[in-house]
Design a protein around this motif. Structure first.
Motif, PDB file in Angstrom:
ATOM      1  N   VAL A   1       2.128   0.382  18.661  1.00  0.00           N
ATOM      2  CA  VAL A   1       2.435  -0.068  17.298  1.00  0.00           C
ATOM      3  C   VAL A   1       3.338   0.956  16.609  1.00  0.00           C
ATOM      4  O   VAL A   1       3.430   2.109  17.033  1.00  0.00           O
ATOM      5  N   ASP A   2       3.965   0.534  15.503  1.00  0.00           N
ATOM      6  CA  ASP A   2       4.759   1.470  14.696  1.00  0.00           C
ATOM      7  C   ASP A   2       3.925   2.135  13.608  1.00  0.00           C
ATOM      8  O   ASP A   2       4.218   3.253  13.204  1.00  0.00           O
ATOM      9  N   ASP A   3       2.933   1.417  13.073  1.00  0.00           N
ATOM     10  CA  ASP A   3       2.222   1.906  11.879  1.00  0.00           C
ATOM     11  C   ASP A   3       3.265   2.266  10.811  1.00  0.00           C
ATOM     12  O   ASP A   3       3.194   3.301  10.153  1.00  0.00           O
ATOM     13  N   THR A   4       4.246   1.392  10.662  1.00  0.00           N
ATOM     14  CA  THR A   4       5.419   1.643   9.823  1.00  0.00           C
ATOM     15  C   THR A   4       5.046   2.066   8.410  1.00  0.00           C
ATOM     16  O   THR A   4       4.327   1.348   7.711  1.00  0.00           O
ATOM     17  N   HIS A   5       5.508   3.211   8.000  1.00  0.00           N
ATOM     18  CA  HIS A   5       5.428   3.628   6.597  1.00  0.00           C
ATOM     19  C   HIS A   5       6.850   3.821   6.065  1.00  0.00           C
ATOM     20  O   HIS A   5       7.244   3.201   5.108  1.00  0.00           O
ATOM     21  N   ALA A   6       7.632   4.694   6.725  1.00  0.00           N
ATOM     22  CA  ALA A   6       9.047   4.877   6.362  1.00  0.00           C
ATOM     23  C   ALA A   6       9.903   3.910   7.177  1.00  0.00           C
ATOM     24  O   ALA A   6       9.497   3.427   8.230  1.00  0.00           O
ATOM     25  N   ALA A   7      11.125   3.661   6.672  1.00  0.00           N
ATOM     26  CA  ALA A   7      12.009   2.699   7.340  1.00  0.00           C
ATOM     27  C   ALA A   7      12.311   3.110   8.772  1.00  0.00           C
ATOM     28  O   ALA A   7      12.411   2.257   9.660  1.00  0.00           O
ATOM     29  N   ASP A   8      12.445   4.417   9.026  1.00  0.00           N
ATOM     30  CA  ASP A   8      12.830   4.805  10.389  1.00  0.00           C
ATOM     31  C   ASP A   8      11.646   4.855  11.353  1.00  0.00           C
ATOM     32  O   ASP A   8      11.798   5.229  12.515  1.00  0.00           O
ATOM     33  N   ASP A   9      10.453   4.482  10.904  1.00  0.00           N
ATOM     34  CA  ASP A   9       9.331   4.292  11.836  1.00  0.00           C
ATOM     35  C   ASP A   9       9.446   2.951  12.566  1.00  0.00           C
ATOM     36  O   ASP A   9       8.721   2.690  13.528  1.00  0.00           O
ATOM     37  N   LEU A  10      10.331   2.111  12.048  1.00  0.00           N
ATOM     38  CA  LEU A  10      10.302   0.702  12.445  1.00  0.00           C
ATOM     39  C   LEU A  10      11.018   0.472  13.779  1.00  0.00           C
ATOM     40  O   LEU A  10      12.103   1.011  14.006  1.00  0.00           O
TER      41      LEU A  10
ATOM     42  N   SER B   1       0.871  -1.185   0.000  1.00  0.00           N
ATOM     43  CA  SER B   1       0.000   0.000   0.000  1.00  0.00           C
ATOM     44  C   SER B   1       0.907   1.233   0.000  1.00  0.00           C
ATOM     45  O   SER B   1       1.623   1.445  -0.981  1.00  0.00           O
ATOM     46  N   ASP B   2       0.935   2.018   1.061  1.00  0.00           N
ATOM     47  CA  ASP B   2       1.696   3.276   1.019  1.00  0.00           C
ATOM     48  C   ASP B   2       2.969   3.241   1.853  1.00  0.00           C
ATOM     49  O   ASP B   2       3.495   4.279   2.218  1.00  0.00           O
ATOM     50  N   GLY B   3       3.485   2.049   2.132  1.00  0.00           N
ATOM     51  CA  GLY B   3       4.744   1.947   2.865  1.00  0.00           C
ATOM     52  C   GLY B   3       5.930   2.020   1.919  1.00  0.00           C
ATOM     53  O   GLY B   3       5.797   1.796   0.716  1.00  0.00           O
ATOM     54  N   GLN B   4       7.118   2.298   2.478  1.00  0.00           N
ATOM     55  CA  GLN B   4       8.321   2.452   1.643  1.00  0.00           C
ATOM     56  C   GLN B   4       9.115   1.164   1.504  1.00  0.00           C
ATOM     57  O   GLN B   4       9.868   1.013   0.551  1.00  0.00           O
ATOM     58  N   LEU B   5       8.998   0.263   2.475  1.00  0.00           N
ATOM     59  CA  LEU B   5       9.770  -0.977   2.432  1.00  0.00           C
ATOM     60  C   LEU B   5       8.974  -2.074   1.728  1.00  0.00           C
ATOM     61  O   LEU B   5       7.744  -2.130   1.853  1.00  0.00           O
ATOM     62  N   THR B   6       9.686  -2.946   1.015  1.00  0.00           N
ATOM     63  CA  THR B   6       9.000  -4.124   0.488  1.00  0.00           C
ATOM     64  C   THR B   6       8.621  -5.011   1.681  1.00  0.00           C
ATOM     65  O   THR B   6       9.239  -4.918   2.752  1.00  0.00           O
ATOM     66  N   PRO B   7       7.647  -5.885   1.500  1.00  0.00           N
ATOM     67  CA  PRO B   7       7.283  -6.774   2.612  1.00  0.00           C
ATOM     68  C   PRO B   7       8.479  -7.576   3.118  1.00  0.00           C
ATOM     69  O   PRO B   7       8.648  -7.751   4.325  1.00  0.00           O
ATOM     70  N   GLU B   8       9.315  -8.042   2.215  1.00  0.00           N
ATOM     71  CA  GLU B   8      10.460  -8.841   2.651  1.00  0.00           C
ATOM     72  C   GLU B   8      11.436  -7.992   3.477  1.00  0.00           C
ATOM     73  O   GLU B   8      11.899  -8.414   4.535  1.00  0.00           O
ATOM     74  N   GLU B   9      11.719  -6.778   2.995  1.00  0.00           N
ATOM     75  CA  GLU B   9      12.645  -5.898   3.723  1.00  0.00           C
ATOM     76  C   GLU B   9      12.091  -5.556   5.112  1.00  0.00           C
ATOM     77  O   GLU B   9      12.822  -5.536   6.106  1.00  0.00           O
ATOM     78  N   LEU B  10      10.792  -5.301   5.171  1.00  0.00           N
ATOM     79  CA  LEU B  10      10.154  -4.999   6.462  1.00  0.00           C
ATOM     80  C   LEU B  10      10.351  -6.150   7.438  1.00  0.00           C
ATOM     81  O   LEU B  10      10.748  -5.953   8.596  1.00  0.00           O
ATOM     82  N   LEU B  11      10.097  -7.369   6.975  1.00  0.00           N
ATOM     83  CA  LEU B  11      10.228  -8.528   7.862  1.00  0.00           C
ATOM     84  C   LEU B  11      11.672  -8.718   8.305  1.00  0.00           C
ATOM     85  O   LEU B  11      11.937  -9.023   9.468  1.00  0.00           O
TER      86      LEU B  11
END
Ligand SMILES: [Zn+2]
Ligand SMILES: [Zn+2]
Length: 334
Positions: free
Chosen positions: A209-218, A26-36
């Protein structure tokens, strides 16, 4: 003595989890794999990929020892509040994260299913669809009927007063901390709406929660859950309130003694420990050296009591409430 559910089994060895994040689905910056991969590096045990209105079961990094909680986030613009003549602007919203079991365990959503609007809702040219509170509840009811639990997201960012979102039925929790809202807008850092909601006589848990969108939200806020590391056990623990939320501090025990009216909390070194209650203002103890690891509060009959722990760097952790009388006893599930 009533122990908060998270600590009935000793309060140690809990699982660390991310319940609300977005990816390039959706509107996140990381791919699902990178996020995990990044959550794994941060020591998480489970992650729910909750992209806007698109359901996910999939583990995009199957080589990692991460449990994937199926889920998504749904969001609608609510227009009941602008139904007054002359007031046509504003953006009040309902956002809810949905989490459910595997498909074979009764989840009614498909992988990549895109959620359509409820009957009667309108499409706007700006994307988010409009709905009324009643129409939105039908939508939530369908999500619950498909085997998913829901929690209410970022109450402050949504600019929606408690008297609107308290009409939602069936949520297990509200966000007490949302990293993205906190970093970008200094909002949703401590959820006073949580107490406002519960003081109406309704029990609700709090999730960070982070509600991660950008990498530094994580990696800024998480839940610690007392469960076996599998989807169904984690979902059951969330429903039972067997978890606490944190941005850093650890909480090891929290109980209320009905005979003495004392609430007791044990935690990692803290500078402030605060007891919130239904009846009366919060009680606060401070430690100048930031090394307090236990606090006792004379609560009397608080209705409910919940604890916020703050370390010397200002990072908070939150217990779920203990209900000490009706109508909050419903939270003290055995
Ligand atoms: Zn949202
Ligand atoms: Zn979100």
């Amino acid at each position: 003595m009533i122990k908060q559910q998270a600590f009935k089994n000793g309060g140690r060895n809990m699982l660390k989890g991310a319940l609300h994040c977005h990816t390039t689905r959706s509107d996140g910056q990381l791919t699902p794999e990178e996020l995990l991969r990044r959550y794994h590096e941060h020591g998480y045990n489970f992650v729910a990929i909750t992209d806007h209105r698109i359901y996910n079961y999939k583990n995009f990094a199957p080589d990692l020892p991460l449990t994937i909680i199926p889920g998504m986030e749904v969001n609608m613009r609510i227009y009941d509040h602008i139904n007054h003549e002359g007031i046509k602007s504003g953006s009040r919203q309902f956002h809810n994260v949905c989490l459910g079991p595997a498909k074979e365990d009764g989840n009614g959503f498909e992988q990549d299913e895109c959620i359509t609007m409820p009957a009667g809702a309108k499409t706007t040219e700006f994307g988010p669809q409009e709905s009324t509170i009643r129409e939105y509840q039908k939508f939530l009811d369908e999500i619950h009927a498909k085997g998913n639990l829901t929690f209410y997201c970022h109450p402050q960012w949504s600019a929606t007063p408690v008297r609107y979102f308290d009409k939602q039925e069936g949520n297990i929790a509200i966000e007490v901390r949302n990293t993205t809202c906190a970093r970008r807008f200094d909002m949703d850092v401590d959820a006073p709406q949580w107490d406002d909601y519960m003081r109406q006589g309704k029990m609700l848990y709090g999730v960070a929660v982070d509600d991660t969108h950008a990498a530094d939200d994580l990696g800024g806020a998480w839940v610690m859950v007392d469960a076996e590391n599998n989807v169904n056990a984690i979902l059951e623990a969330l429903k039972d309130g067997r978890f606490y939320s944190s941005c850093g501090p650890e909480i090891y025990d929290f109980y209320y003694d009905a005979e003495t009216g004392m609430a007791v909390v044990e935690c990692s070194p803290a500078a402030k420990i605060c007891a919130h209650r239904a009846y009366g203002p919060a009680l606060l103890v401070r430690s100048e050296d930031g090394n307090m690891t236990r606090a006792e509060f004379k609560m009397g009959s608080p209705g409910y009591v919940r604890i916020t722990v703050t370390d010397k760097d200002g990072n908070r952790a939150w217990t779920n409430p203990i209900g000490t009388c009706d109508p909050w006893l419903i939270g003290n599930r055995e």
